[in-house]
Design an enzyme around this catalytic site. Structure first.
Site, PDB file in Angstrom:
ATOM      1  CB  VAL A  68      -1.164  -0.176   1.026  1.00  0.00           C
ATOM      2  CG1 VAL A  68      -1.862  -1.162   1.291  1.00  0.00           C
ATOM      3  CG2 VAL A  68      -0.571   0.118   2.844  1.00  0.00           C
ATOM      4  CG  ASN A  94      -7.353  -4.606   7.705  1.00  0.00           C
ATOM      5  OD1 ASN A  94      -7.425  -4.772   9.080  1.00  0.00           O
ATOM      6  ND2 ASN A  94      -5.932  -5.846   7.849  1.00  0.00           N
ATOM      7  CB  SER A 147      -6.198   2.171  16.284  1.00  0.00           C
ATOM      8  OG  SER A 147      -6.042   1.561  17.936  1.00  0.00           O
ATOM      9  CE1 TYR A 161      -0.830   1.035  15.143  1.00  0.00           C
ATOM     10  CE2 TYR A 161      -1.939   1.826  16.928  1.00  0.00           C
ATOM     11  CZ  TYR A 161      -1.919   1.239  15.820  1.00  0.00           C
ATOM     12  OH  TYR A 161      -2.770   0.072  15.988  1.00  0.00           O
ATOM     13  CB  ALA A 163       1.008  10.366  15.094  1.00  0.00           C
ATOM     14  CB  SER A 164      -0.160   6.723  11.993  1.00  0.00           C
ATOM     15  OG  SER A 164      -0.278   5.414  12.733  1.00  0.00           O
ATOM     16  CE  LYS A 165      -3.839   2.521  12.938  1.00  0.00           C
ATOM     17  NZ  LYS A 165      -4.129   1.529  11.992  1.00  0.00           N
ATOM     18  CB  ILE A 194      -8.352  -7.689  18.240  1.00  0.00           C
ATOM     19  CG1 ILE A 194      -9.857  -5.783  18.151  1.00  0.00           C
ATOM     20  CG2 ILE A 194      -8.939  -8.470  17.075  1.00  0.00           C
ATOM     21  CD1 ILE A 194     -11.014  -6.888  18.957  1.00  0.00           C
TER      22      ILE A 194
HETATM   23  N1  NAD Z   1      -5.136  -6.195  17.018  1.00  0.00           N
HETATM   24  C1  NAD Z   1      -4.778  -4.938  17.769  1.00  0.00           C
HETATM   25  O1  NAD Z   1      -5.578  -5.192  18.944  1.00  0.00           O
HETATM   26  C2  NAD Z   1      -5.606  -4.314  17.195  1.00  0.00           C
HETATM   27  C3  NAD Z   1      -6.221  -2.608  17.437  1.00  0.00           C
HETATM   28  C4  NAD Z   1      -6.356  -1.586  16.862  1.00  0.00           C
HETATM   29  C5  NAD Z   1      -5.608  -1.667  15.632  1.00  0.00           C
HETATM   30  N2  NAD Z   1      -5.551  -2.336  15.116  1.00  0.00           N
HETATM   31  C6  NAD Z   1      -5.811  -1.629  13.790  1.00  0.00           C
HETATM   32  O2  NAD Z   1      -5.879  -3.698  12.827  1.00  0.00           O
HETATM   33  C7  NAD Z   1      -5.345  -3.517  11.564  1.00  0.00           C
HETATM   34  C8  NAD Z   1      -4.640  -4.755  11.471  1.00  0.00           C
HETATM   35  O3  NAD Z   1      -4.476  -5.415  12.284  1.00  0.00           O
HETATM   36  P1  NAD Z   1      -3.466  -6.967  13.191  1.00  0.00           P
HETATM   37  O4  NAD Z   1      -3.443  -6.847  14.526  1.00  0.00           O
HETATM   38  O5  NAD Z   1      -4.536  -7.930  11.762  1.00  0.00           O
HETATM   39  O6  NAD Z   1      -2.300  -6.791  13.031  1.00  0.00           O
HETATM   40  P2  NAD Z   1      -1.582  -7.933  11.651  1.00  0.00           P
HETATM   41  O7  NAD Z   1      -0.073  -7.633  11.686  1.00  0.00           O
HETATM   42  O8  NAD Z   1      -1.705  -9.203  11.792  1.00  0.00           O
HETATM   43  O9  NAD Z   1      -2.277  -7.163  10.217  1.00  0.00           O
HETATM   44  C9  NAD Z   1      -1.367  -6.178   9.590  1.00  0.00           C
HETATM   45  C10 NAD Z   1      -2.051  -6.133   7.513  1.00  0.00           C
HETATM   46  O10 NAD Z   1      -0.876  -5.247   7.030  1.00  0.00           O
HETATM   47  C11 NAD Z   1      -0.021  -6.232   6.008  1.00  0.00           C
HETATM   48  N3  NAD Z   1       0.329  -4.498   5.984  1.00  0.00           N
HETATM   49  C12 NAD Z   1       1.659  -4.434   6.409  1.00  0.00           C
HETATM   50  N4  NAD Z   1       2.259  -3.154   6.077  1.00  0.00           N
HETATM   51  C13 NAD Z   1       1.580  -3.777   4.621  1.00  0.00           C
HETATM   52  C14 NAD Z   1       1.785  -2.992   3.219  1.00  0.00           C
HETATM   53  N5  NAD Z   1       2.916  -2.207   3.277  1.00  0.00           N
HETATM   54  N6  NAD Z   1       1.003  -2.889   2.457  1.00  0.00           N
HETATM   55  C15 NAD Z   1       0.333  -3.658   2.216  1.00  0.00           C
HETATM   56  N7  NAD Z   1      -0.036  -4.260   3.530  1.00  0.00           N
HETATM   57  C16 NAD Z   1       0.670  -4.222   4.781  1.00  0.00           C
HETATM   58  C17 NAD Z   1       0.491  -7.364   6.914  1.00  0.00           C
HETATM   59  O11 NAD Z   1       0.913  -7.768   5.935  1.00  0.00           O
HETATM   60  C18 NAD Z   1      -1.169  -7.395   7.899  1.00  0.00           C
HETATM   61  O12 NAD Z   1      -1.261  -8.278   6.962  1.00  0.00           O
HETATM   62  C19 NAD Z   1      -3.942  -2.433  11.793  1.00  0.00           C
HETATM   63  O13 NAD Z   1      -4.641  -1.236  10.805  1.00  0.00           O
HETATM   64  C20 NAD Z   1      -3.788  -2.126  12.842  1.00  0.00           C
HETATM   65  O14 NAD Z   1      -3.738  -0.548  13.554  1.00  0.00           O
HETATM   66  C21 NAD Z   1      -5.752  -3.925  15.852  1.00  0.00           C
END
Ligand code: NAD
Length: 266
Positions: A68, A94, A147, A161, A163-165, A194
């Protein structure tokens, strides 16, 4: 008829079998959507498995390996989807990274660059590539995965993180305003705790910092969640499926916490 019957949905960062993106893809397919999963090249095998599972749910699916942060790869991905399915009704941004020290003074330029490029600029570029398609179609739904850390500052989260969110939420609201008249809705989902690989890495870091076990770090986190537990990725999938569906026709510009009642801090 299922709510997303004949809809085409694209989900970024949907490769990892236990990630939030995969759970979102599954929920959208269960609701009848044809789903396109995208992720980095290294997740190609996992995406191939996802395509088989998604086809079994809604008839057809597709995977595109892409980064991305590369605008030309976003353009090529969108072209491939258009060539195969002729439309994109739902875009779920996502893909995300959680990196960098929780000690602000130790954050590097690279930590900032990667966090902002993936979590904000990648999201914006994907929206920019898909919005003209939605405009031509007469509407669409964009759901950005931000997030709880995008709604307030939480302890033990790197500043890059947070700041980005916050930026992801600002982007979501601006697009909601800009494109409402064209029937393009744009909302953000704000997950709390999660259970994914990203979450595990955070707990391991906290455990190391405080000299406690990962289990103790998990117990400490769960104690701060009113519902008392960290949830499976499917709960985020449910929220996204709602926002993508006709049931949310009158909903745009919201930031929906999916966090068991957890407070976003200050
Ligand atoms: N797990 C949590 O508790 C939580 C809480 C709040 C927000 N989030 C957000 O949810 C989303 C998913 O997170 P997750 O917990 O499933 O983690 P995860 O690491 O399993 O999923 C993130 C996915 O993004 C992909 N990714 C990373 N950089 C990329 C790039 N440059 N191009 C394409 N794909 C890329 C990764 O390969 C991975 O599959 C994220 O945006 C994360 O910030 C997660």
């Amino acid at each position: 008829m299922k709510p997303l019957h004949e809809k085409v949905a694209l989900v970024t960062g949907a490769g990892h079998p236990n990630g939030i993106g995969r759970a979102i893809a599954q929920k959208l397919a269960e609701q009848g959507a044809t789903v396109v999963v995208t992720d980095l090249e290294q997740a190609a095998e996992d995406m191939a498995d996802a395509v088989e599972q998604l086809k079994a749910l809604s008839g057809d699916a597709m995977a595109v390996a892409m980064d991305v942060t590369k605008k030309e790869q976003i353009a090529s991905c969108v072209e491939q989807v258009q060539a195969r399915f002729g439309k994109i009704d739902v875009l779920v941004n996502n893909a995300g990274v959680g990196l960098g020290s929780t000690d602000f003074t130790e954050l590097t330029e690279q930590d900032w660059n990667i966090s902002l490029q993936v979590n904000v600029v990648g999201m914006a570029n994907f929206c920019q590539a898909v919005i003209p398609i939605m405009q031509a179609q007469g509407g669409g739904s964009i759901v950005n995965i931000a997030s709880l850390a995008g709604l307030g500052a939480i302890e033990a989260i790197p500043a890059c993180y947070t700041a980005s969110k916050f930026a992801a939420i600002g982007l979501t609201k601006q697009l909601a305003v800009n494109y409402a008249k064209q029937n393009i809705r744009c909302n953000a989902v704000c997950p709390g705790s999660i259970v994914t690989q990203m979450h595990k890495a955070t707990l391991e870091f906290i455990a190391q910092e405080h000299g406690i076990s990962v289990e103790e770090a998990q117990q400490h986190e769960d104690a701060g969640i009113p519902l008392g537990y960290s949830a499976q990725p499917s709960v985020v999938g449910d929220a996204v499926a709602y926002l993508a569906s006709p049931a949310a026709t009158y909903v745009t510009g919201i930031t929906m916490p999916v966090a068991g009642g957890m407070s976003p801090g200050i």
